[in-house]
Design an enzyme around this catalytic site. Structure first.
Site, PDB file in Angstrom:
ATOM      1  N   ASP A 130      42.776  13.224  -2.298  1.00 47.57           N
ATOM      2  CA  ASP A 130      42.006  13.226  -1.049  1.00 47.57           C
ATOM      3  C   ASP A 130      42.836  12.562   0.040  1.00 47.57           C
ATOM      4  OD1 ASP A 130      39.684  14.401  -1.991  1.00 47.57           O
ATOM      5  OD2 ASP A 130      38.658  12.515  -2.378  1.00 47.57           O
ATOM      6  N   ARG A 182      44.428  21.473   0.431  1.00 46.05           N
ATOM      7  CA  ARG A 182      43.044  21.656   0.891  1.00 46.05           C
ATOM      8  C   ARG A 182      43.077  21.347   2.390  1.00 46.05           C
ATOM      9  NH1 ARG A 182      39.463  17.017  -0.912  1.00 46.05           N
ATOM     10  NH2 ARG A 182      39.165  18.132  -2.868  1.00 46.05           N
ATOM     11  N   GLY A 186      38.612  16.610   8.825  1.00 44.45           N
ATOM     12  CA  GLY A 186      38.894  15.173   8.864  1.00 44.45           C
ATOM     13  C   GLY A 186      37.624  14.399   9.130  1.00 44.45           C
ATOM     14  N   THR A 224      35.317  23.757   4.376  1.00 43.44           N
ATOM     15  CA  THR A 224      34.507  23.676   5.591  1.00 43.44           C
ATOM     16  C   THR A 224      33.129  24.292   5.354  1.00 43.44           C
ATOM     17  OG1 THR A 224      34.425  24.193   7.958  1.00 43.44           O
ATOM     18  CG2 THR A 224      35.326  25.902   6.525  1.00 43.44           C
ATOM     19  N   HIS A 225      32.156  23.848   6.178  1.00 44.80           N
ATOM     20  CA  HIS A 225      30.834  24.489   6.173  1.00 44.80           C
ATOM     21  C   HIS A 225      30.636  25.249   7.471  1.00 44.80           C
ATOM     22  CE1 HIS A 225      30.926  20.524   4.247  1.00 44.80           C
ATOM     23  NE2 HIS A 225      30.410  21.191   3.236  1.00 44.80           N
TER      24      HIS A 225
HETATM   25  P1  FDA Z   1      31.623  20.764  11.143  1.00 40.74           P
HETATM   26  O1  FDA Z   1      31.552  19.287  11.083  1.00 40.74           O
HETATM   27  O2  FDA Z   1      31.987  21.405  12.445  1.00 40.74           O
HETATM   28  O3  FDA Z   1      30.271  21.358  10.619  1.00 40.74           O
HETATM   29  C1  FDA Z   1      29.991  22.741  10.651  1.00 40.74           C
HETATM   30  C2  FDA Z   1      28.573  22.955  10.167  1.00 40.74           C
HETATM   31  O4  FDA Z   1      28.490  22.590   8.792  1.00 40.74           O
HETATM   32  C3  FDA Z   1      27.525  22.070  10.850  1.00 40.74           C
HETATM   33  O5  FDA Z   1      27.075  22.648  12.032  1.00 40.74           O
HETATM   34  C4  FDA Z   1      26.464  21.987   9.790  1.00 40.74           C
HETATM   35  O6  FDA Z   1      25.707  23.167   9.765  1.00 40.74           O
HETATM   36  C5  FDA Z   1      27.261  21.943   8.510  1.00 40.74           C
HETATM   37  N1  FDA Z   1      27.563  20.561   8.088  1.00 40.74           N
HETATM   38  C6  FDA Z   1      28.746  19.912   8.162  1.00 40.74           C
HETATM   39  N2  FDA Z   1      28.659  18.674   7.646  1.00 40.74           N
HETATM   40  C7  FDA Z   1      27.388  18.526   7.254  1.00 40.74           C
HETATM   41  C8  FDA Z   1      26.669  17.480   6.634  1.00 40.74           C
HETATM   42  N3  FDA Z   1      27.242  16.314   6.319  1.00 40.74           N
HETATM   43  N4  FDA Z   1      25.359  17.684   6.367  1.00 40.74           N
HETATM   44  C9  FDA Z   1      24.754  18.855   6.647  1.00 40.74           C
HETATM   45  N5  FDA Z   1      25.398  19.895   7.237  1.00 40.74           N
HETATM   46  C10 FDA Z   1      26.671  19.740   7.528  1.00 40.74           C
HETATM   47  N6  FDA Z   1      37.697  14.766   4.917  1.00 40.74           N
HETATM   48  C11 FDA Z   1      38.762  13.918   4.875  1.00 40.74           C
HETATM   49  O7  FDA Z   1      39.052  13.254   5.875  1.00 40.74           O
HETATM   50  N7  FDA Z   1      39.518  13.812   3.741  1.00 40.74           N
HETATM   51  C12 FDA Z   1      39.263  14.559   2.626  1.00 40.74           C
HETATM   52  O8  FDA Z   1      39.970  14.446   1.626  1.00 40.74           O
HETATM   53  C13 FDA Z   1      38.154  15.445   2.661  1.00 40.74           C
HETATM   54  N8  FDA Z   1      37.830  16.221   1.588  1.00 40.74           N
HETATM   55  C14 FDA Z   1      36.869  17.190   1.712  1.00 40.74           C
HETATM   56  C15 FDA Z   1      36.624  18.071   0.670  1.00 40.74           C
HETATM   57  C16 FDA Z   1      35.722  19.110   0.820  1.00 40.74           C
HETATM   58  C17 FDA Z   1      35.502  20.067  -0.300  1.00 40.74           C
HETATM   59  C18 FDA Z   1      35.026  19.268   2.053  1.00 40.74           C
HETATM   60  C19 FDA Z   1      34.084  20.396   2.277  1.00 40.74           C
HETATM   61  C20 FDA Z   1      35.233  18.364   3.074  1.00 40.74           C
HETATM   62  C21 FDA Z   1      36.122  17.318   2.916  1.00 40.74           C
HETATM   63  N9  FDA Z   1      36.318  16.393   3.926  1.00 40.74           N
HETATM   64  C22 FDA Z   1      37.385  15.525   3.842  1.00 40.74           C
HETATM   65  C23 FDA Z   1      35.350  16.287   5.054  1.00 40.74           C
HETATM   66  C24 FDA Z   1      35.778  17.116   6.236  1.00 40.74           C
HETATM   67  O9  FDA Z   1      36.915  16.541   6.827  1.00 40.74           O
HETATM   68  C25 FDA Z   1      34.661  17.217   7.286  1.00 40.74           C
HETATM   69  O10 FDA Z   1      34.350  15.938   7.748  1.00 40.74           O
HETATM   70  C26 FDA Z   1      33.404  17.896   6.793  1.00 40.74           C
HETATM   71  O11 FDA Z   1      33.694  18.967   5.932  1.00 40.74           O
HETATM   72  C27 FDA Z   1      32.581  18.467   7.980  1.00 40.74           C
HETATM   73  O12 FDA Z   1      33.342  19.394   8.672  1.00 40.74           O
HETATM   74  P2  FDA Z   1      33.074  20.973   8.652  1.00 40.74           P
HETATM   75  O13 FDA Z   1      34.398  21.641   8.452  1.00 40.74           O
HETATM   76  O14 FDA Z   1      32.044  21.325   7.682  1.00 40.74           O
HETATM   77  O15 FDA Z   1      32.684  21.341  10.129  1.00 40.74           O
END
Ligand code: FDA
Length: 312
Positions: A130, A182, A186, A224-225
């Site tokens: 990570d 991955r 962030g 990502t979500h």
């Molecule tokens: P974004 O934050 O723009 O969210 C897009 C949409 O996703 C939102 O509008 C909402 O619908 C949904 N969503 C996102 N987060 C949500 C939540 N907590 N609850 C409910 N809905 C939510 N970071 C890091 O710094 N080091 C790491 O090693 C990792 N490892 C990691 C592994 C995996 C498998 C994932 C999916 C994520 C990480 N992360 C991480 C976290 C990552 O950096 C980031 O903070 C989150 O994934 C949220 O970003 P999104 O890409 O989802 O987009």
């Protein structure tokens, strides 16, 4: 503002001590954390596997204070690998180098990681490092490229974060080295000197990095979500004839389960990051910071609890 406050609170141990014994906070944590024990986490992985979803187990516990604690964390990870194997589950593990003693001594951290990676190699499985706050980015990459990757190429990979200005260069380095990445946006509180302050720039940088990884990388994890980015990845794969088994989508436990299942139905690979353990508080606060709307859930429950108490 709220994001910064939540990220600040994520690093306050006194707040954790208070929250840990609060039933409401614990039940909220249950939405994002697969319990406090390995047994509960393995049960969660079993359920995911039954839906065609693979997993990456993360033992929560972000910093250790001495070598014995770091060693203990490494032993836990070896135990996790053993139990995944014994139970025939489709899962790998995600490890934070600070939990392996990175803050204490690089040699201790490397020795712990080597033990975990030896076991991973024996089982032909994979360990993801990570990525933590930006103070650790260079250290993590140096340790990966210089001390782990040369001996464990097929069993270890890194995480890169699109909010950092440096990430595009890091993606290119990883692609040249053939390293598994991955890509995520962030999750830590970073200053404008190292990270894009605007979400729009973070999202654009994500898509740029993702495209490079899909074309030139080695089995990237698209973590990502963000539905727009997921759509883009699918379209980019189609347009560039990238087969579904050359990359995987990754999401967090408890977040967008609907999208996780939909992607599996569409024939994509989906891995869910499954955190567990007693040290769930900083993880939970980062999840709240990502989506302050989750606060509504907490506030709603606090109100319910207060109303309940008044009635009693
Ligand atoms: P974004 O934050 O723009 O969210 C897009 C949409 O996703 C939102 O509008 C909402 O619908 C949904 N969503 C996102 N987060 C949500 C939540 N907590 N609850 C409910 N809905 C939510 N970071 C890091 O710094 N080091 C790491 O090693 C990792 N490892 C990691 C592994 C995996 C498998 C994932 C999916 C994520 C990480 N992360 C991480 C976290 C990552 O950096 C980031 O903070 C989150 O994934 C949220 O970003 P999104 O890409 O989802 O987009």
């Amino acid at each position: 503002m709220l994001r910064n406050a939540l990220l600040y609170l994520s690093s306050q141990p006194r707040v954790f001590n208070f929250v840990r014994h609060n039933g409401m906070a614990k039940s909220f944590a249950g939405r994002f954390v697969a319990g406090e024990t390995l047994d509960t986490a393995l049960a969660a992985v079993k359920q995911l596997n039954a839906k065609g979803i693979t997993a990456s187990l993360d033992l929560l516990g972000e910093s250790v204070h001495n070598e014995a604690e770091a060693r203990e964390s490494a032993r836990h990870y070896i135990d996790i690998l053993d139990r995944i194997r014994e139970n025939g589950l489709d899962a790998n593990v995600s490890v934070k180098l600070t939990a392996m003693g990175l803050d204490l001594s690089e040699d201790v951290c490397v020795a712990n990681m080597q033990d975990i990676l030896e076991r991973a190699r024996e089982y032909d499985t994979f360990v993801r490092l990570d990525m933590e706050g930006s103070d650790y980015t260079q250290k993590t990459l140096d340790l990966f490229y210089e001390r782990l990757y040369p001996s464990f190429r097929g069993n270890v990979g890194i995480v890169l974060q699109s909010y950092l200005y440096r990430t595009q260069a890091d993606v290119e380095q990883a692609n040249t080295a053939g390293a598994r990445v991955r890509i995520c946006k962030g999750a830590y509180k970073e200053p404008g000197t190292v990270a894009f302050p605007d979400k729009k720039d973070v999202d654009e940088a994500y898509v740029r990095a993702m495209h490079c990884l899909m074309i030139d990388g080695h089995y990237p994890g698209i973590a990502t979500h963000d539905e727009a980015i997921v759509r883009d990845a699918k379209q980019f794969a189609r347009e560039n004839s990238i087969a579904n088994d050359r990359f995987e989508f990754q999401m967090l436990y408890g977040v967008r389960r609907d999208l996780q299942e939909q992607l599996v139905r569409e024939g994509y690979r989906m891995r869910v990051y499954v955190p567990f353990g007693t040290q769930w508080y900083p993880y939970l606060m980062r999840r709240l910071a990502e989506r302050p709307a989750n606060m509504a859930f907490i506030t709603g429950n606090v109100l319910k609890e207060m109303v309940g108490r008044r009635r009693q």
